[in-house]
Scaffold this motif. Structure first.
Motif, PDB file in Angstrom:
ATOM      1  N   HIS A   1       0.934  -1.051   0.223  1.00  0.00           N
ATOM      2  CA  HIS A   1       0.011  -0.085   0.075  1.00  0.00           C
ATOM      3  C   HIS A   1       0.868   1.189   0.061  1.00  0.00           C
ATOM      4  N   ASP A   2       0.525   2.194  -1.015  1.00  0.00           N
ATOM      5  CA  ASP A   2       1.263   3.395  -1.075  1.00  0.00           C
ATOM      6  C   ASP A   2       1.206   4.334   0.207  1.00  0.00           C
ATOM      7  N   GLY A   3       2.127   4.905   0.708  1.00  0.00           N
ATOM      8  CA  GLY A   3       2.046   6.141   1.667  1.00  0.00           C
ATOM      9  C   GLY A   3       2.279   5.307   3.235  1.00  0.00           C
ATOM     10  N   THR A   4       2.676   4.342   3.049  1.00  0.00           N
ATOM     11  CA  THR A   4       2.955   3.464   4.507  1.00  0.00           C
ATOM     12  C   THR A   4       4.365   3.887   4.916  1.00  0.00           C
ATOM     13  N   PRO A   5       4.499   4.433   6.137  1.00  0.00           N
ATOM     14  CA  PRO A   5       5.707   4.645   6.744  1.00  0.00           C
ATOM     15  C   PRO A   5       6.731   3.578   6.765  1.00  0.00           C
ATOM     16  N   GLU A   6       7.808   3.686   6.791  1.00  0.00           N
ATOM     17  CA  GLU A   6       8.951   2.734   6.756  1.00  0.00           C
ATOM     18  C   GLU A   6       8.805   1.724   7.737  1.00  0.00           C
TER      19      GLU A   6
END
Length: 191
Positions: free
Chosen positions: A149-154
């Motif tokens: 999923h895009d935008g998930t923090p590292e």
């Protein structure tokens, strides 16, 4: 109650005066049942109240037993409210969470996860529940979908990757790897 009936010259068996103690112990058990953390001692008091109610006993011993039982119920009630919370039926009032280590943890991680997508939180909850239920394949699949999923923090991506690795190992009954995935030292400020 028993002493009042005795002074009025009413003839009765003293154990029937224990009905007040039995009712008080039922009330104490109800209060213990409504708490978040159950107190087995307070929950079991109606058993003793019932035994005192139905067991024949002489008058002097019955009065002494009822007085001691009433004192014991009072102490158990104080213990219930002191140890298991006085504010709400669910237990404590929650004030210790507002100032304790959980509060400090939430405040320290608030900035790192402020922009976290609600979908990632949903995936985390579902993956955790599936893992806890032993549905390891489903937990691994949900973790993989959350990583993509895009935008998930590292740090969250690493958490899902760690969960996925453990779920796959358990699902396939594989041997332990030489090294497991871990969080990076740079993730420490987030946790």
């Amino acid at each position: 109650m028993g002493m009042a009936l005795h002074t009025s010259n009413a003839q009765f068996e003293i154990q029937y005066a224990a009905s007040g103690g039995f009712l008080a112990s039922c009330l104490l058990a109800y209060l213990a049942w409504t708490r978040l953390h159950k107190d087995i001692v307070a929950l079991s008091t109606p058993i003793y109240g019932f035994i005192f109610l139905v067991t024949p006993i002489d008058y002097i011993g019955g009065v002494a037993l009822q007085l001691l039982y009433a004192c014991g119920l009072s102490l158990l009630t104080a213990r219930l409210f002191h140890r298991f919370g006085a504010g709400t039926p669910g237990g404590s009032s929650g004030t210790e969470l507002e100032t304790g280590p959980l509060s400090a943890y939430v405040e320290s991680t608030r900035g790192a996860f402020a922009a976290l997508d609600p979908l990632a939180g949903h995936h985390a909850a579902v993956a955790f529940i599936r893992f806890a239920e032993g549905e390891y394949r489903t937990a691994a699949e949900i973790s993989h979908a959350a990583v993509c999923h895009d935008g998930t923090p590292e740090p969250v991506i690493r958490a899902f990757s760690i969960l996925r690795q453990h779920a796959e190992l358990l699902d396939r009954n594989l041997s332990r790897p030489v090294t497991y995935l871990t969080f990076l030292p740079g993730d420490a400020p987030c946790w």
